[in-house]
Write a protein that holds these residues in place. Structure first.
Motif, PDB file in Angstrom:
ATOM      1  N   HIS A   1      48.300  43.481  43.560  1.00 32.37           N
ATOM      2  CA  HIS A   1      49.305  43.686  42.508  1.00 32.37           C
ATOM      3  C   HIS A   1      50.331  42.551  42.474  1.00 32.37           C
ATOM      4  O   HIS A   1      51.393  42.693  41.874  1.00 32.37           O
ATOM      5  CB  HIS A   1      49.982  45.044  42.698  1.00 32.37           C
TER       6      HIS A   1
ATOM      7  N   HIS B   1      60.739  40.614  45.154  1.00 35.11           N
ATOM      8  CA  HIS B   1      60.812  40.852  43.708  1.00 35.11           C
ATOM      9  C   HIS B   1      62.275  41.069  43.306  1.00 35.11           C
ATOM     10  O   HIS B   1      63.083  41.532  44.117  1.00 35.11           O
ATOM     11  CB  HIS B   1      59.982  42.076  43.337  1.00 35.11           C
TER      12      HIS B   1
ATOM     13  N   ALA C   1      57.202  48.269  48.631  1.00 35.54           N
ATOM     14  CA  ALA C   1      57.921  47.702  47.479  1.00 35.54           C
ATOM     15  C   ALA C   1      57.492  46.251  47.262  1.00 35.54           C
ATOM     16  O   ALA C   1      57.369  45.798  46.126  1.00 35.54           O
ATOM     17  CB  ALA C   1      59.426  47.778  47.730  1.00 35.54           C
TER      18      ALA C   1
ATOM     19  N   ARG D   1      53.686  46.195  46.281  1.00 31.50           N
ATOM     20  CA  ARG D   1      53.517  47.062  45.116  1.00 31.50           C
ATOM     21  C   ARG D   1      52.294  47.962  45.276  1.00 31.50           C
ATOM     22  O   ARG D   1      51.481  48.141  44.344  1.00 31.50           O
ATOM     23  CB  ARG D   1      53.394  46.239  43.821  1.00 31.50           C
ATOM     24  N   GLN D   2      52.143  48.483  46.489  1.00 36.36           N
ATOM     25  CA  GLN D   2      51.037  49.393  46.787  1.00 36.36           C
ATOM     26  C   GLN D   2      51.544  50.496  47.702  1.00 36.36           C
ATOM     27  O   GLN D   2      52.531  50.302  48.414  1.00 36.36           O
ATOM     28  CB  GLN D   2      49.896  48.647  47.503  1.00 36.36           C
TER      29      GLN D   2
END
Ligand SMILES: [Zn+2]
Length: 253
Positions: free
Chosen positions: A82, A174, A240, A243-244
């Motif tokens: 991701h 992120h 986070a 993203r999994q």
């Protein structure tokens, strides 16, 4: 992404896609992919196909066949499922030794002191350099998923960590993530591990913040229940970032 790049990717996926039988058989072998949804599996196949075209798989004293390449590509692409393959740009070669390999050189330790080191390694990487791995080592880890270890995921975590210039246990986060929260959570868990070794988390994680991030990334994908139980905050931060959420059961779609 420009038109030419999209066109090239479409051609790769159309003409050089990993054969379906080999894909299914390889995915079955790698238990840390079993939680993925059907959509994620399709995406992982695309990334693995592209990685196999974009990187040079170079055996040193070992012939690297397509089956081996697929297994390596799956492990390399799982962390960036991701995040995108763009995260793995800037290097071309995957060097594969048949077994553990020796390095003999001067190196800075985490305190900045240069020491001569003689190390026997299962994997290694550096910024813009190749990803190096011992095939036997990876093969054993794949066949013994209860260990929660995976040398390719470990080295890919270092590659991601290097993206902001220094391999220090913090990859570029992120925008929706908090740098102080990441630093605080991982530093506290790292220092705690240094003072109170865990029965379950490999002691190598306490060597440096970079190794802590890489080893925890292995457990995050390969033994998520252990990482969540031992260091819940670290599991959440890695979730986070990557993203999994490997603890979520797959929704078969
Ligand atoms: Zn490492």
């Amino acid at each position: 992404m420009g038109f030419l790049k999209r066109f090239r990717i479409r051609r790769i996926l159309k003409y050089r896609s990993i054969p379906a039988d080999l894909w299914q058989q390889s995915l079955k072998q790698i238990s840390c992919t079993h939680h993925l949804t059907a959509v994620e599996r399709v995406h992982l196949r695309e990334l693995a196909t592209r990685l196999m075209v974009e990187k040079n798989f170079i055996g040193i004293g070992i012939e690297v066949d397509t089956t081996m390449q697929v297994l390596i590509a799956i492990c390399a692409c799982l962390p960036v499922l991701h995040l995108g393959l763009k995260q793995l740009q800037g290097w071309e070669d995957i060097l594969i030794y048949p077994g553990l390999f020796v390095v003999d050189r001067d190196e800075k330790n985490p305190d900045g002191v240069v020491q001569h080191r003689h190390k026997i390694l299962g994997g290694e990487t550096w910024q813009n350099g190749p990803l190096i791995l011992a095939w036997d080592h990876l093969h054993n880890e794949i066949n013994n998923p209860q260990t929660g270890r995976n040398v390719v995921i470990h080295e890919i975590a270092h590659k991601l960590d290097f993206l902001n210039g220094r391999c220090n246990g913090m990859p570029p986060l992120h925008p929706d993530m908090s740098i102080p929260e990441w630093s605080d959570t991982l530093s506290k868990a790292y220092i705690k591990l240094q003072h109170h070794p865990s029965k379950h988390i490999d002691g190598y994680a306490s060597y440096s913040p970079a190794e802590f991030f890489a080893v925890c990334s292995e457990y995050f994908f390969c033994k998520p229940e252990l990482l969540d139980k031992e260091v819940h905050g670290v599991y959440q931060q890695l979730g986070a970032y990557y993203r999994q959420d490997p603890l979520l059961p797959a929704i078969k779609s």
